[in-house]
Design a protein around this motif. Sequence first.
Motif, PDB file in Angstrom:
ATOM      1  N   ALA A 245       0.831  -1.205   0.000  1.00 20.07           N
ATOM      2  CA  ALA A 245       0.000   0.000   0.000  1.00 20.07           C
ATOM      3  C   ALA A 245       0.863   1.250   0.000  1.00 20.07           C
ATOM      4  CB  ALA A 245      -0.922  -0.009   1.220  1.00 20.07           C
TER       5      ALA A 245
ATOM      6  N   LEU B 139       2.081   2.055  -3.500  1.00 19.92           N
ATOM      7  CA  LEU B 139       1.009   2.669  -4.292  1.00 19.92           C
ATOM      8  C   LEU B 139       0.830   4.133  -3.917  1.00 19.92           C
ATOM      9  CD1 LEU B 139      -1.609  -0.236  -4.155  1.00 19.92           C
ATOM     10  CD2 LEU B 139      -0.242   0.457  -6.137  1.00 19.92           C
ATOM     11  N   TRP B 140       0.905   4.404  -2.619  1.00 24.42           N
ATOM     12  CA  TRP B 140       0.762   5.781  -2.126  1.00 24.42           C
ATOM     13  C   TRP B 140       1.887   6.667  -2.641  1.00 24.42           C
ATOM     14  CZ3 TRP B 140       3.972   7.723   2.153  1.00 24.42           C
ATOM     15  CH2 TRP B 140       3.631   9.009   2.545  1.00 24.42           C
TER      16      TRP B 140
ATOM     17  N   SER C 198       1.411   7.563  -6.313  1.00 25.99           N
ATOM     18  CA  SER C 198       0.433   8.633  -6.534  1.00 25.99           C
ATOM     19  C   SER C 198       0.965   9.978  -6.055  1.00 25.99           C
ATOM     20  CB  SER C 198      -0.880   8.309  -5.825  1.00 25.99           C
ATOM     21  OG  SER C 198      -0.712   8.307  -4.416  1.00 25.99           O
TER      22      SER C 198
ATOM     23  N   ASP D  99      -5.158   6.484   1.390  1.00 28.12           N
ATOM     24  CA  ASP D  99      -5.041   6.157  -0.029  1.00 28.12           C
ATOM     25  C   ASP D  99      -5.561   4.743  -0.296  1.00 28.12           C
ATOM     26  OD1 ASP D  99      -3.768   6.862  -2.741  1.00 28.12           O
ATOM     27  OD2 ASP D  99      -2.818   4.943  -2.283  1.00 28.12           O
ATOM     28  N   ALA D 100      -5.248   3.813   0.619  1.00 30.79           N
ATOM     29  CA  ALA D 100      -5.716   2.426   0.467  1.00 30.79           C
ATOM     30  C   ALA D 100      -7.233   2.346   0.578  1.00 30.79           C
ATOM     31  CB  ALA D 100      -5.047   1.534   1.514  1.00 30.79           C
ATOM     32  N   GLN D 101      -7.831   3.175   1.436  1.00 29.99           N
ATOM     33  CA  GLN D 101      -9.291   3.214   1.545  1.00 29.99           C
ATOM     34  C   GLN D 101      -9.919   3.608   0.209  1.00 29.99           C
ATOM     35  OE1 GLN D 101      -9.659   5.829   5.070  1.00 29.99           O
ATOM     36  NE2 GLN D 101     -11.050   4.297   5.906  1.00 29.99           N
ATOM     37  N   GLU D 102      -9.354   4.620  -0.437  1.00 32.97           N
ATOM     38  CA  GLU D 102      -9.898   5.071  -1.717  1.00 32.97           C
ATOM     39  C   GLU D 102      -9.771   3.990  -2.791  1.00 32.97           C
ATOM     40  OE1 GLU D 102      -7.890   8.652  -2.703  1.00 32.97           O
ATOM     41  OE2 GLU D 102      -8.774   9.823  -1.055  1.00 32.97           O
ATOM     42  N   ARG D 103      -8.761   3.124  -2.649  1.00 38.11           N
ATOM     43  CA  ARG D 103      -8.562   2.047  -3.612  1.00 38.11           C
ATOM     44  C   ARG D 103      -9.377   0.799  -3.260  1.00 38.11           C
ATOM     45  NH1 ARG D 103      -3.796   3.128  -6.611  1.00 38.11           N
ATOM     46  NH2 ARG D 103      -2.550   4.823  -5.726  1.00 38.11           N
TER      47      ARG D 103
ATOM     48  N   LEU E 288      -8.830  -1.142  -0.631  1.00 36.15           N
ATOM     49  CA  LEU E 288      -7.947  -2.172  -0.089  1.00 36.15           C
ATOM     50  C   LEU E 288      -8.106  -2.357   1.404  1.00 36.15           C
ATOM     51  CD1 LEU E 288      -4.706  -1.259  -2.083  1.00 36.15           C
ATOM     52  CD2 LEU E 288      -6.367  -3.058  -2.596  1.00 36.15           C
TER      53      LEU E 288
END
Length: 398
Positions: free
Chosen positions: A69, A72-73, A76, A144-148, A150
């Motif tokens: 995660a 990924l963050w 972005s 960020d993981a929440q928006e994805r 995950l």
Amino acid sequence: MSVRKREWTTPKGVERFAWVVDYVDTTGKRRMRTFRLKKEADQFAATATVEVREGVHVADTASVTVETAGKLWLKSAERRVEHGTLVQYRQHMNLHIVPAIGQVLLSRLTVPAVREFEETMREAGKSPAMVRKVLVSLGSILADAQERGLVVRNAIREKSRTRQKGRDMRLEKRHRGKLKVGVDIPTREEVKALVAVLEGRWRPLLLTAIFAGLRASELRGLRWSDVDFARQLIHVRQRADFTNEIGRPKSEAGERSVPVPPMVINTLKEWKLACPKGDADLVLPNGSGNVESHTNIVRRGLQPAMIAAGVTIATDELDDQGKPVLAAKYTGLHSLRHFYASWLINRREDGGLGLPPKSVQERLGHATISLTLDTYSHLFPSMDDASELALAEAALLS
């Protein structure tokens, strides 16, 4: 959603049991999760029931690790933050987050797990400020993981931030202590001695630092087009970060116009004739006309000037004659910014400008007045000393 007890016997004849939560997730797929205690199984079943009903549940097998995660963050973040900030984010990831909790699944990152991570950092000697910054980065990773899709919950945000933030700020203030004149802030006499010995390419830089209060990054990014000789103003419109990359000031309040005294204006006029030319049109560049290294400014400019001015402290090292080797008393450029703030604050009869807190905030480029007061409130005149009380008494009774 069911919770049942599962029993079995190991090859060695030892009887074992566990509690299994059997359920169907939001995609219609059957899931099972095993717990050692029934209390833990019941708690998970209750939470999962609500999450499945609301369509936000993420099973462990569909979750990712904190490290994944985080990558990924960071990817972005490359599109929306400046290079220096991205470097700091990577340091938080590589030095603190990944070694400790990098392999933990996001779905298993609970508030107790975050608290344990926080306490581990404190026990390892990390400062309260660093702990807070790392937790902010971890919270951003989870957001960020929440928006994805995950992870469902952000354990950082679920912590009791009112109590925790207050405690963090108290710890940080206790760690730093109040800024002290003669310890953190040069005295008037020390600054006078320093100004008297300044020469060469370091004179315009250090005079601007003393009497304009610019941050080191703002000094290194200052352009000639931002110096208004006629109105005796320096406009702060850009800065150079620690990687020498030019960018906007660190906040909206950082863009400001700072009045400077004639000494600075006259020195800059003289320096402009000898200043190395470069494409960036910098006022205080290196010999090639490019952004000057912060390390060079401190080690070749500030510290030697301090020693030449006699603003020194004795070290444990001895010279050839057995006497302590002297070193610069103030080793960082920010000490000059602290002096500038104290000069703005001090009363005119004490050699200062006597400006109110809001004006001090604007000159320093602080984002909020609370930052100014948290740092310098103890320097403002208390207005209740003996002389002030005597004047008030006379005015009242006359």
